[in-house]
Write an enzyme that holds these catalytic residues in place. Structure first.
Site, short mmCIF file in Angstrom:
data_model
loop_
_atom_site.label_atom_id
_atom_site.label_comp_id
_atom_site.label_asym_id
_atom_site.label_seq_id
_atom_site.Cartn_x
_atom_site.Cartn_y
_atom_site.Cartn_z
N GLU A 90 6.00 -14.99 23.78
CA GLU A 90 6.51 -15.00 25.15
C GLU A 90 5.40 -14.70 26.13
O GLU A 90 4.45 -14.00 25.81
CB GLU A 90 7.55 -13.89 25.31
CG GLU A 90 8.66 -13.99 24.32
CD GLU A 90 9.46 -12.71 24.24
OE1 GLU A 90 10.39 -12.67 23.45
OE2 GLU A 90 9.15 -11.76 24.97
N CYS A 109 1.64 -11.86 32.37
CA CYS A 109 1.68 -10.95 31.23
C CYS A 109 1.76 -11.82 29.98
O CYS A 109 2.71 -12.60 29.83
CB CYS A 109 2.90 -10.04 31.35
SG CYS A 109 3.18 -9.02 29.91
N CYS A 116 3.92 -7.96 15.93
CA CYS A 116 2.97 -6.87 16.15
C CYS A 116 3.00 -5.96 14.93
O CYS A 116 4.04 -5.74 14.34
CB CYS A 116 3.36 -6.08 17.40
SG CYS A 116 2.15 -4.78 17.81
N CYS A 120 5.61 0.54 16.80
CA CYS A 120 6.19 1.52 17.74
C CYS A 120 7.71 1.43 17.63
O CYS A 120 8.28 0.33 17.70
CB CYS A 120 5.74 1.23 19.17
SG CYS A 120 3.94 1.26 19.34
N CYS A 123 10.08 -0.61 20.19
CA CYS A 123 9.62 -1.90 20.74
C CYS A 123 10.17 -3.07 19.92
O CYS A 123 10.17 -3.04 18.69
CB CYS A 123 8.09 -1.92 20.76
SG CYS A 123 7.40 -3.50 21.24
N CYS A 339 9.01 -6.84 26.22
CA CYS A 339 8.32 -7.58 25.15
C CYS A 339 9.19 -7.90 23.95
O CYS A 339 9.88 -7.05 23.43
CB CYS A 339 7.14 -6.78 24.61
SG CYS A 339 6.62 -5.45 25.63
N1 SAH Z 1 0.29 -3.32 21.94
C1 SAH Z 1 -0.04 -3.03 23.31
C2 SAH Z 1 0.69 -3.94 24.28
C3 SAH Z 1 2.16 -3.70 24.19
S1 SAH Z 1 3.27 -4.07 25.47
C4 SAH Z 1 0.25 -1.59 23.62
O1 SAH Z 1 0.76 -0.89 22.76
O2 SAH Z 1 -0.07 -1.13 24.72
C5 SAH Z 1 2.87 -3.11 26.86
C6 SAH Z 1 3.66 -1.82 27.07
O3 SAH Z 1 5.09 -2.01 27.03
C7 SAH Z 1 3.33 -0.79 26.01
O4 SAH Z 1 3.05 0.44 26.63
C8 SAH Z 1 4.61 -0.72 25.21
O5 SAH Z 1 4.74 0.50 24.55
C9 SAH Z 1 5.66 -0.96 26.29
N2 SAH Z 1 6.99 -1.34 25.77
C10 SAH Z 1 7.28 -2.03 24.66
N3 SAH Z 1 8.62 -2.14 24.49
C11 SAH Z 1 9.18 -1.51 25.54
C12 SAH Z 1 10.54 -1.27 25.92
N4 SAH Z 1 11.56 -1.72 25.21
N5 SAH Z 1 10.77 -0.55 27.05
C13 SAH Z 1 9.73 -0.10 27.79
N6 SAH Z 1 8.43 -0.30 27.48
C14 SAH Z 1 8.16 -0.98 26.36
#
Ligand code: SAH
Length: 355
Positions: A90, A109, A116, A120, A123, A339
């Site tokens: 996406e 973005c 991934c 986390c 996510c 994401c």
């Molecule tokens: N792998 C990278 C990029 C990830 S996306 C990283 O970890 O930074 C960018 C941000 O969105 C990250 O801080 C991630 O933790 C956050 N994110 C992912 N899913 C989310 C969600 N459901 N709600 C809020 N933030 C989220």
């Protein structure tokens, strides 16, 4: 067949050599794709028709197809792409500014991997692990496809590597694509308006410092101590908060770009005032910005967005401690702009249809 966008100058120059084409034709093509937002060879009206036809037959521009295009009321647009190399990713166009018709901030973005591997817990992107790294061309292609969504009076102003995947787990391809984005005759976005968001991989952060990159770095911290961070961000177990902060400090020393720490607020888990106090102690003297992101719910996961009161209380502790803090507005909620969510929904539809 080579993907033109993967190594744009060399692929085009090789083709030009093999076909006896003068160098200025390559510059014309670059201008059409990067500046004039062309969608195919036919549009490049200052190239002879026969040449356009030959190029169209021999050198395809696009390798992915748009599986879905959604638009939210707030101007956010999202593309779900099916990649020729397999998988779906996406990418999102965000429009900021009070009146989104005005010239304002236009942020892309984009994703760096299919899935991934960081895991986390909150996510959507990591729920099924990582399938593969995107090529530099597949990352660049997201920029070019998003650019075609802009109106003629709009200009791309910012890029964030905050889509699917961990950009620093695919650092070389990410840097190649960002190199094209920041080139004057590429997308022309200056490095200080490009942010790489990472879970925190110290060797790759040090590599960015060594290469003297001038991109902004955002570290997804999400917790102020190792115990809690390992619960929320399992890769932390192998790395640890302090190793990440050390690498981030080195990057700051080299780049002089203010660091950002991202902190997803999860109700009852990391959103209490004592977490905010510990966070303030941890990052307080680093001249960093704390970017708080209230959790964007993911179907099937047990986490919740904190109440407005809890968010306010968290903010107050940090503000009182003098830590610069910004709450990220949630954009594109209705189109699943967090994401990995659109891809998951699409996958569900496909599996329902095939069952
Ligand atoms: N792998 C990278 C990029 C990830 S996306 C990283 O970890 O930074 C960018 C941000 O969105 C990250 O801080 C991630 O933790 C956050 N994110 C992912 N899913 C989310 C969600 N459901 N709600 C809020 N933030 C989220």
């Amino acid at each position: 067949m080579p993907h033109l966008l993967n190594n744009f100058d060399r692929t085009l120059a090789n083709w030009a050599d093999a076909n006896g084409l003068p160098g200025y034709r390559c510059r014309q093509v670059r201008k059409w794709l990067f500046e004039k937002r062309a969608s195919d060879w036919q549009e490049m009206s200052d190239l002879p028709k026969a040449l356009r036809e030959k190029l169209a037959a021999e050198l395809p521009i696009w390798s992915s197809t748009i599986a879905k295009h959604t638009t939210a009321d707030d101007g956010t647009e999202k593309l779900l792409l099916t990649l020729a190399g397999g998988g779906q990713v996406e990418c999102v166009l965000l429009r900021d500014g009070r009146d989104r018709r005005e010239a304002g901030r236009r942020t892309f973005c984009v994703s760096s991997q299919v899935g991934c591997g960081m895991g986390c817990v909150f996510c959507a992107s990591g729920l099924d692990g990582v399938e593969r790294n995107l090529t530099a061309g597949e990352i660049l292609e997201q920029f070019l496809l998003l650019q075609r969504l802009l109106r003629p009076d709009e200009r791309l102003s910012h890029i964030v590597m905050m889509g699917m995947g961990e950009p620093l787990a695919n650092v070389e391809n990410v840097l190649t694509a960002l190199g094209e984005a920041s080139r004057e005759d590429g997308l022309g976005v200056s490095a200080r308006r490009i942010t790489i968001s990472t879970v925190g991989l110290p060797p790759a952060i040090r590599r960015l410092a060594e290469l003297d990159c001038r991109y902004r770095l955002a570290i997804s911290l999400h917790a102020p101590n190792d115990e809690l961070r390992t619960e929320i961000v399992p890769t932390n177990k192998k790395v640890g908060v302090h190793a990440i902060l050390d690498a981030a400090d080195d990057y700051y020393a080299q780049s002089r770009r203010r660091l950002t720490f991202e902190y997803v607020l999860l109700a009852g888990l990391n959103d209490q005032p004592h977490h905010a106090k510990q966070l303030a102690r941890l990052v307080g003297d680093r001249h960093a910005l704390v970017n708080v992101i209230p959790y964007n719910p993911v179907a099937g996961l047990p986490y919740e967005t904190p109440s407005a009161a809890a968010q306010q209380a968290f903010r107050k502790v940090l503000t009182d401690a003098g830590v610069p803090i910004r709450f990220r507005h949630r954009k594109g909620d209705k189109i699943n702009a967090a994401c990995g969510q659109l891809r998951r929904n699409a996958a569900k539809v496909v599996s329902l249809e095939t069952n």
